[in-house]
Design a protein around this motif. Structure first.
Motif, PDB file in Angstrom:
ATOM      1  N   LEU A 118      32.917  50.928  42.593  1.00 20.99           N
ATOM      2  CA  LEU A 118      33.519  52.635  41.886  1.00 20.99           C
ATOM      3  C   LEU A 118      34.263  53.679  42.660  1.00 20.99           C
ATOM      4  CD1 LEU A 118      35.580  52.812  39.887  1.00 20.99           C
ATOM      5  CD2 LEU A 118      32.792  54.204  38.314  1.00 20.99           C
ATOM      6  N   LEU A 119      34.776  53.874  42.755  1.00 21.88           N
ATOM      7  CA  LEU A 119      35.576  54.954  43.080  1.00 21.88           C
ATOM      8  C   LEU A 119      36.699  55.824  41.543  1.00 21.88           C
ATOM      9  CD1 LEU A 119      35.860  56.976  45.915  1.00 21.88           C
ATOM     10  CD2 LEU A 119      38.422  55.499  46.095  1.00 21.88           C
ATOM     11  N   ASP A 120      36.392  57.269  41.343  1.00 24.39           N
ATOM     12  CA  ASP A 120      37.148  57.253  40.735  1.00 24.39           C
ATOM     13  C   ASP A 120      38.537  58.143  41.392  1.00 24.39           C
ATOM     14  OD1 ASP A 120      36.981  57.362  37.234  1.00 24.39           O
ATOM     15  OD2 ASP A 120      37.866  58.522  37.479  1.00 24.39           O
ATOM     16  N   GLY A 121      39.763  58.340  40.519  1.00 22.41           N
ATOM     17  CA  GLY A 121      40.159  59.476  41.475  1.00 22.41           C
ATOM     18  C   GLY A 121      41.245  60.248  40.280  1.00 22.41           C
ATOM     19  N   ALA A 122      42.496  60.808  39.998  1.00 22.19           N
ATOM     20  CA  ALA A 122      43.576  61.443  39.455  1.00 22.19           C
ATOM     21  C   ALA A 122      44.281  61.613  39.637  1.00 22.19           C
ATOM     22  CB  ALA A 122      42.949  62.974  39.187  1.00 22.19           C
ATOM     23  N   ILE A 123      45.590  61.249  39.217  1.00 23.91           N
ATOM     24  CA  ILE A 123      47.830  61.753  39.857  1.00 23.91           C
ATOM     25  C   ILE A 123      47.320  62.491  39.641  1.00 23.91           C
ATOM     26  CG2 ILE A 123      49.451  60.063  40.046  1.00 23.91           C
ATOM     27  CD1 ILE A 123      47.543  57.877  39.573  1.00 23.91           C
ATOM     28  N   ALA A 136      50.480  63.383  45.287  1.00 26.51           N
ATOM     29  CA  ALA A 136      48.790  64.018  45.542  1.00 26.51           C
ATOM     30  C   ALA A 136      47.875  63.030  44.577  1.00 26.51           C
ATOM     31  CB  ALA A 136      48.957  65.789  44.808  1.00 26.51           C
ATOM     32  N   LEU A 137      46.386  63.047  45.422  1.00 29.13           N
ATOM     33  CA  LEU A 137      45.483  62.397  44.348  1.00 29.13           C
ATOM     34  C   LEU A 137      44.852  62.618  45.209  1.00 29.13           C
ATOM     35  CD1 LEU A 137      47.612  59.612  45.546  1.00 29.13           C
ATOM     36  CD2 LEU A 137      46.774  58.323  43.265  1.00 29.13           C
ATOM     37  N   LEU A 138      43.887  63.451  43.627  1.00 28.61           N
ATOM     38  CA  LEU A 138      42.243  63.429  44.052  1.00 28.61           C
ATOM     39  C   LEU A 138      41.713  62.258  43.423  1.00 28.61           C
ATOM     40  CD1 LEU A 138      42.101  66.448  41.863  1.00 28.61           C
ATOM     41  CD2 LEU A 138      42.151  66.369  44.711  1.00 28.61           C
ATOM     42  N   TYR A 139      40.376  62.021  44.492  1.00 26.49           N
ATOM     43  CA  TYR A 139      39.467  61.026  44.392  1.00 26.49           C
ATOM     44  C   TYR A 139      38.008  61.413  44.624  1.00 26.49           C
ATOM     45  CZ  TYR A 139      42.978  58.560  46.302  1.00 26.49           C
ATOM     46  OH  TYR A 139      44.617  57.438  46.072  1.00 26.49           O
ATOM     47  N   SER A 140      36.803  61.110  43.869  1.00 24.86           N
ATOM     48  CA  SER A 140      35.601  60.932  43.442  1.00 24.86           C
ATOM     49  C   SER A 140      34.775  59.714  43.198  1.00 24.86           C
ATOM     50  CB  SER A 140      35.367  61.943  42.700  1.00 24.86           C
ATOM     51  OG  SER A 140      35.486  61.936  41.307  1.00 24.86           O
ATOM     52  N   GLY A 141      33.354  60.488  44.185  1.00 22.55           N
ATOM     53  CA  GLY A 141      32.414  58.752  43.296  1.00 22.55           C
ATOM     54  C   GLY A 141      31.895  58.625  44.729  1.00 22.55           C
ATOM     55  N   THR A 161      42.258  63.054  48.662  1.00 21.53           N
ATOM     56  CA  THR A 161      41.822  64.149  48.919  1.00 21.53           C
ATOM     57  C   THR A 161      40.227  63.715  47.865  1.00 21.53           C
ATOM     58  OG1 THR A 161      43.262  66.023  49.049  1.00 21.53           O
ATOM     59  CG2 THR A 161      40.789  66.884  48.428  1.00 21.53           C
ATOM     60  N   TYR A 162      39.189  63.415  48.901  1.00 23.46           N
ATOM     61  CA  TYR A 162      37.948  63.144  48.441  1.00 23.46           C
ATOM     62  C   TYR A 162      37.600  64.502  47.805  1.00 23.46           C
ATOM     63  CZ  TYR A 162      33.315  61.284  48.482  1.00 23.46           C
ATOM     64  OH  TYR A 162      31.999  60.458  47.822  1.00 23.46           O
ATOM     65  N   LEU A 163      36.432  64.330  47.107  1.00 19.86           N
ATOM     66  CA  LEU A 163      36.217  65.895  46.486  1.00 19.86           C
ATOM     67  C   LEU A 163      34.284  65.285  46.631  1.00 19.86           C
ATOM     68  CD1 LEU A 163      38.820  66.411  43.468  1.00 19.86           C
ATOM     69  CD2 LEU A 163      38.214  67.807  45.313  1.00 19.86           C
TER      70      LEU A 163
END
Length: 302
Positions: A118-123, A136-141, A161-163
């Protein structure tokens, strides 16, 4: 887990406005695409462009290597995927559904329990920007999951961007940014309502309101620096003066029968800061007196 190639087969679950924009971007980039939506009939134009329309979630999962979920909320993601109806081996779930950090972490636990990467993201951008340099997207996991799909997700355009490996990190950024957006939109709407009550035409107020908006970018950067340093100089404006000003706004708005709930909450927070001895401090101090983590920040600042 190996990095997936450029023409990875993508399956998109959910064809609301954002899901459709994501699907369109993958098609434009040349990815084989399968789409699924709970309500039939939303995929006709995508099918005309070459997308396969799955009759079930299991079929969509089985068809793709990268499974992108963009649904109403995290509960909907769990509802359509649990129990997993397809073999997830070699597949990665990229969740771009908005929600809360705790929900993202719970989904990650569920996914891990079912052997799903799983990779969780925000748009962070509106639908028209998807697939353009403005995205612009953010990803975490899981970093391994991110590295595997990074090239494929490049089809969405702009900057990703991976956080880090905390699956709730992207959602945490998103809720903080949506907090800023929601309260700012309310402030803009309330300002126009108060102006209208005073017989000021919206088009007459707009140039001055835009000038106020222009101050926010500099203020955000300045506040971040002051919060990081724990130093809140009050030479520009102080918490005490803000408390007084908000009091005037509440009086003016109340006289016209306008809702003052948000202003009252702001006044209460400013009054608490003044009572704590922070009246002479700059406005960034307010972030430390709003409760929760802010309460801890307040104690640290003392």
């Amino acid at each position: 887990m190996t990095t997936l190639i450029q023409q990875t087969h993508v399956s998109v679950l959910g064809l609301g406005p954002m899901g459709r924009a994501l699907a369109s971007a993958f098609l434009t980039a040349g990815h084989p695409l399968t789409v699924w939506n709970r309500t039939p009939g939303r995929a006709d134009d995508l099918a005309d462009r070459g997308a396969a329309v799955a009759g079930s979630v299991g079929e969509a999962v089985a068809s793709g290597q990268v499974i992108v979920a963009c649904l109403t909320d995290y509960e909907a993601v769990r509802a359509v995927l649990d129990p997993p109806g397809a073999d997830w081996a070699g597949r990665i779930l990229v969740n771009l559904t908005s929600g809360e950090p705790a929900q993202a972490r719970a989904l990650a636990d569920w996914a891990a329990g079912h052997g799903i990467g799983l990779l969780d993201g925000a748009i962070l951008t509106p639908t028209p920007a998807i697939g353009t340099p403005a995205t612009a997207l953010l990803y975490s996991g899981e970093r391994e999951a991110y590295e595997a799909v990074r090239e494929t997700l490049g089809a969405l355009g702009g900057t990703g961007t991976y956080l880090g490996d905390d699956p709730g990190r992207a959602a945490a950024y998103e809720v903080a940014l949506l907090d800023l957006f929601a309260t700012t939109v309310h402030g803009v709407a309330h300002a126009f309502a108060l102006a209208s009550a005073e017989d000021i035409a919206p088009e007459d107020l707009a140039p001055f309101a835009a000038g106020i908006g222009g101050l926010l970018s500099e203020m955000v950067t300045r506040f971040a620096g002051q919060l990081g340093a724990g130093h809140f100089p009050g030479e520009r404006s102080t918490v005490a003066s803000a408390a007084t000003t908000i009091g005037h706004l509440i009086t003016a708005a109340t006289a016209h029968g306008l809702d003052v709930g948000a202003l009252t909450a702001a006044k209460n927070a400013a009054d608490r800061a003044v009572a704590a001895g922070f009246g002479p401090d700059g406005l960034a101090r307010m972030a430390t007196v709003l409760g929760g983590e802010g309460a801890g920040a307040e104690r640290a600042a003392r």
